[in-house]
Design a protein around this motif. Structure first.
Motif, PDB file in Angstrom:
ATOM      1  N   GLY A  14      30.324  61.684  36.348  1.00 31.60           N
ATOM      2  CA  GLY A  14      29.774  60.908  35.237  1.00 31.60           C
ATOM      3  C   GLY A  14      30.878  60.512  34.284  1.00 31.60           C
ATOM      4  O   GLY A  14      31.123  59.328  34.080  1.00 31.60           O
ATOM      5  N   PHE A  15      31.593  61.507  33.759  1.00 35.48           N
ATOM      6  CA  PHE A  15      32.696  61.215  32.846  1.00 35.48           C
ATOM      7  C   PHE A  15      33.823  60.508  33.588  1.00 35.48           C
ATOM      8  O   PHE A  15      34.402  59.528  33.095  1.00 35.48           O
ATOM      9  CB  PHE A  15      33.207  62.513  32.211  1.00 35.48           C
ATOM     10  CG  PHE A  15      34.470  62.324  31.412  1.00 35.48           C
ATOM     11  CD1 PHE A  15      34.435  61.778  30.138  1.00 35.48           C
ATOM     12  CD2 PHE A  15      35.710  62.679  31.956  1.00 35.48           C
ATOM     13  CE1 PHE A  15      35.614  61.587  29.417  1.00 35.48           C
ATOM     14  CE2 PHE A  15      36.874  62.492  31.240  1.00 35.48           C
ATOM     15  CZ  PHE A  15      36.820  61.950  29.961  1.00 35.48           C
ATOM     16  N   ALA A  16      34.146  61.014  34.790  1.00 38.32           N
ATOM     17  CA  ALA A  16      35.250  60.422  35.555  1.00 38.32           C
ATOM     18  C   ALA A  16      34.940  58.969  35.915  1.00 38.32           C
ATOM     19  O   ALA A  16      35.792  58.082  35.756  1.00 38.32           O
ATOM     20  CB  ALA A  16      35.504  61.242  36.825  1.00 38.32           C
ATOM     21  N   GLU A  17      33.703  58.703  36.376  1.00 38.66           N
ATOM     22  CA  GLU A  17      33.339  57.333  36.747  1.00 38.66           C
ATOM     23  C   GLU A  17      33.395  56.415  35.526  1.00 38.66           C
ATOM     24  O   GLU A  17      33.860  55.268  35.617  1.00 38.66           O
ATOM     25  CB  GLU A  17      31.942  57.302  37.356  1.00 38.66           C
ATOM     26  CG  GLU A  17      31.849  57.772  38.802  1.00 38.66           C
ATOM     27  CD  GLU A  17      31.817  59.280  38.921  1.00 38.66           C
ATOM     28  OE1 GLU A  17      31.909  59.954  37.863  1.00 38.66           O
ATOM     29  OE2 GLU A  17      31.712  59.795  40.048  1.00 38.66           O
ATOM     30  N   ALA A  18      32.918  56.930  34.364  1.00 39.51           N
ATOM     31  CA  ALA A  18      32.949  56.120  33.139  1.00 39.51           C
ATOM     32  C   ALA A  18      34.397  55.831  32.724  1.00 39.51           C
ATOM     33  O   ALA A  18      34.720  54.729  32.264  1.00 39.51           O
ATOM     34  CB  ALA A  18      32.225  56.857  32.018  1.00 39.51           C
ATOM     35  N   LEU A  19      35.271  56.819  32.909  1.00 41.33           N
ATOM     36  CA  LEU A  19      36.678  56.640  32.559  1.00 41.33           C
ATOM     37  C   LEU A  19      37.330  55.582  33.437  1.00 41.33           C
ATOM     38  O   LEU A  19      38.050  54.692  32.959  1.00 41.33           O
ATOM     39  CB  LEU A  19      37.410  57.978  32.696  1.00 41.33           C
ATOM     40  CG  LEU A  19      38.899  57.987  32.360  1.00 41.33           C
ATOM     41  CD1 LEU A  19      39.112  57.590  30.906  1.00 41.33           C
ATOM     42  CD2 LEU A  19      39.482  59.360  32.628  1.00 41.33           C
ATOM     43  N   PHE A  20      37.054  55.632  34.744  1.00 40.91           N
ATOM     44  CA  PHE A  20      37.636  54.652  35.660  1.00 40.91           C
ATOM     45  C   PHE A  20      37.101  53.251  35.351  1.00 40.91           C
ATOM     46  O   PHE A  20      37.839  52.262  35.414  1.00 40.91           O
ATOM     47  CB  PHE A  20      37.317  55.027  37.113  1.00 40.91           C
ATOM     48  CG  PHE A  20      37.893  56.361  37.526  1.00 40.91           C
ATOM     49  CD1 PHE A  20      39.100  56.797  37.004  1.00 40.91           C
ATOM     50  CD2 PHE A  20      37.234  57.178  38.426  1.00 40.91           C
ATOM     51  CE1 PHE A  20      39.635  58.027  37.371  1.00 40.91           C
ATOM     52  CE2 PHE A  20      37.761  58.396  38.800  1.00 40.91           C
ATOM     53  CZ  PHE A  20      38.962  58.822  38.273  1.00 40.91           C
ATOM     54  N   ALA A  21      35.802  53.152  35.024  1.00 37.95           N
ATOM     55  CA  ALA A  21      35.221  51.848  34.682  1.00 37.95           C
ATOM     56  C   ALA A  21      35.846  51.299  33.409  1.00 37.95           C
ATOM     57  O   ALA A  21      36.102  50.091  33.293  1.00 37.95           O
ATOM     58  CB  ALA A  21      33.702  51.990  34.513  1.00 37.95           C
ATOM     59  N   ALA A  22      36.126  52.189  32.441  1.00 34.67           N
ATOM     60  CA  ALA A  22      36.739  51.758  31.179  1.00 34.67           C
ATOM     61  C   ALA A  22      38.141  51.221  31.410  1.00 34.67           C
ATOM     62  O   ALA A  22      38.537  50.206  30.821  1.00 34.67           O
ATOM     63  CB  ALA A  22      36.777  52.930  30.193  1.00 34.67           C
ATOM     64  N   THR A  23      38.905  51.857  32.296  1.00 37.12           N
ATOM     65  CA  THR A  23      40.266  51.378  32.573  1.00 37.12           C
ATOM     66  C   THR A  23      40.228  50.015  33.247  1.00 37.12           C
ATOM     67  O   THR A  23      41.068  49.151  32.969  1.00 37.12           O
ATOM     68  CB  THR A  23      41.023  52.390  33.448  1.00 37.12           C
ATOM     69  OG1 THR A  23      40.280  52.626  34.648  1.00 37.12           O
ATOM     70  CG2 THR A  23      41.228  53.686  32.727  1.00 37.12           C
ATOM     71  N   ARG A  24      39.252  49.809  34.144  1.00 40.09           N
ATOM     72  CA  ARG A  24      39.135  48.489  34.785  1.00 40.09           C
ATOM     73  C   ARG A  24      38.749  47.432  33.763  1.00 40.09           C
ATOM     74  O   ARG A  24      39.268  46.313  33.777  1.00 40.09           O
ATOM     75  CB  ARG A  24      38.082  48.544  35.906  1.00 40.09           C
ATOM     76  CG  ARG A  24      38.546  49.258  37.158  1.00 40.09           C
ATOM     77  CD  ARG A  24      37.614  48.972  38.319  1.00 40.09           C
ATOM     78  NE  ARG A  24      36.283  49.511  38.089  1.00 40.09           N
ATOM     79  CZ  ARG A  24      35.896  50.731  38.416  1.00 40.09           C
ATOM     80  NH1 ARG A  24      36.753  51.539  39.009  1.00 40.09           N
ATOM     81  NH2 ARG A  24      34.672  51.149  38.178  1.00 40.09           N
ATOM     82  N   PHE A  25      37.852  47.780  32.833  1.00 33.78           N
ATOM     83  CA  PHE A  25      37.419  46.842  31.794  1.00 33.78           C
ATOM     84  C   PHE A  25      38.592  46.461  30.892  1.00 33.78           C
ATOM     85  O   PHE A  25      38.765  45.288  30.532  1.00 33.78           O
ATOM     86  CB  PHE A  25      36.297  47.493  30.976  1.00 33.78           C
ATOM     87  CG  PHE A  25      35.783  46.629  29.856  1.00 33.78           C
ATOM     88  CD1 PHE A  25      34.992  45.519  30.114  1.00 33.78           C
ATOM     89  CD2 PHE A  25      36.115  46.918  28.538  1.00 33.78           C
ATOM     90  CE1 PHE A  25      34.530  44.722  29.086  1.00 33.78           C
ATOM     91  CE2 PHE A  25      35.663  46.129  27.496  1.00 33.78           C
ATOM     92  CZ  PHE A  25      34.859  45.030  27.780  1.00 33.78           C
ATOM     93  N   ILE A  26      39.413  47.451  30.552  1.00 32.01           N
ATOM     94  CA  ILE A  26      40.590  47.181  29.719  1.00 32.01           C
ATOM     95  C   ILE A  26      41.528  46.202  30.416  1.00 32.01           C
ATOM     96  O   ILE A  26      42.071  45.280  29.804  1.00 32.01           O
ATOM     97  CB  ILE A  26      41.318  48.505  29.403  1.00 32.01           C
ATOM     98  CG1 ILE A  26      40.491  49.328  28.424  1.00 32.01           C
ATOM     99  CG2 ILE A  26      42.704  48.240  28.813  1.00 32.01           C
ATOM    100  CD1 ILE A  26      41.008  50.746  28.230  1.00 32.01           C
ATOM    101  N   GLY A  27      41.696  46.363  31.711  1.00 33.78           N
ATOM    102  CA  GLY A  27      42.556  45.457  32.465  1.00 33.78           C
ATOM    103  C   GLY A  27      42.047  44.026  32.440  1.00 33.78           C
ATOM    104  O   GLY A  27      42.815  43.078  32.265  1.00 33.78           O
TER     105      GLY A  27
END
Length: 292
Positions: free
Chosen positions: A154-167
């Protein structure tokens, strides 16, 4: 290209830059590069922060009670053989309880009621690529002797999604600011072309090629772009150092990029982008003028 011809291009480009750009235009270019550079530093720090957080994603494997030392050893060997595993540490139930007591040192009364250690043995796994934590956790759950697996689902998936969004946001902002700067620099060169239109017509009448006419304006655009970027970098570097001093004194726990090499390379990249955008904008505007 002969040396004296190149010297003539440089001389004409410097004259054009002095005559063609107003203080207002230069201020606009500097401000635009400052915004672009600020965005670059913001995203460099966000990328640093996301990498720092992602690198902390680990898998904790809880073992079933009653496993013998040889069974634990075999399980460790199987885990070490997985290509995604970087390293692992075995945490016995006694070590786990000791660490938990250290974390909850203000609430030792919670442990007074325990008749036995309720924690299981565990193995902490560091990954070569933390983004594969979910798939690897599914594989490990099927191993014999494994009770459960935890990787911060949950946290890990949200973190990875946030990094993609930042890109994605970084690319979008960069495209917008680049287009704006190309237009501003190109407009300054266009005014220079307009002010020297009679010289251009005379040059064409005596047989000058389009590239002979075009080169001084391309170099002029490069000079304008590099100058605007260089001035903004000086302000940006000084401002960033001031921000670092403020954060170090007021909020030292916030992870930020302090490496001067990275900051310097970001500024150099900005100057390079300024030169490239100046060349592209000048080439486009002179090409359009000479074809008209």
């Amino acid at each position: 290209m002969r040396f004296h011809t190149f010297g003539y291009y440089i001389s004409e480009a410097l004259k054009g830059a002095r005559r063609g750009i107003s203080l207002m235009s230069l201020s606009t270019i500097v401000a635009s590069f400052f915004i672009l550079g600020s965005l670059a530093l913001v995203f460099v720090n966000l990328d640093y922060l996301s990498r720092s957080l992602v690198s902390r994603v680990e898998i904790r494997v809880f073992l079933k009670n009653g496993l013998s030392p040889s069974q634990i050893k075999n399980l460790q060997s199987k885990l070490e053989a997985l290509p995604e595993v970087k390293s692992l540490d075995f945490i016995s139930k006694d070590e786990g309880l000791k660490a938990l007591k250290a974390q909850l040192k203000d609430k030792q009364f919670l442990f007074d009621v325990l008749e036995e250690n309720p924690l299981p043995d565990a193995i902490d796994i560091k990954l070569k690529d933390p983004r594969k934590a979910a798939s690897l956790a599914g594989t490990i759950e099927a191993f014999a002797g494994v009770e459960s697996v935890n990787y911060g689902k949950g946290f890990a998936e949200a973190l990875f999604a946030a990094t993609r969004f930042i890109g994605v946001i970084a690319v979008a902002f960069f495209a917008i600011m680049t287009s704006l700067l190309v237009f501003i620099i190109g407009n300054a060169v266009r005014l220079s072309i307009f002010s020297r239109r009679r010289e251009i017509e005379i040059a064409r009448l005596i047989g000058a090629t389009d590239w002979f006419i075009r080169w001084p304006f391309i170099l002029e655009g490069i000079i304008i772009g590099m100058s605007g970027a260089a001035i903004s970098c000086l302000v940006l570097y000084a401002g960033y150092q001031a921000c670092l001093r403020y954060l170090n004194s007021g909020a030292p726990f916030i992870p930020v990029v302090t490496d001067r090499l990275i900051i310097g390379l970001t500024c150099l990249g900005l100057v390079g982008i300024g030169a490239l955008m100046g060349a592209v904008a000048s080439w486009g505007f002179t090409r359009r003028y000479l074809k008209a």
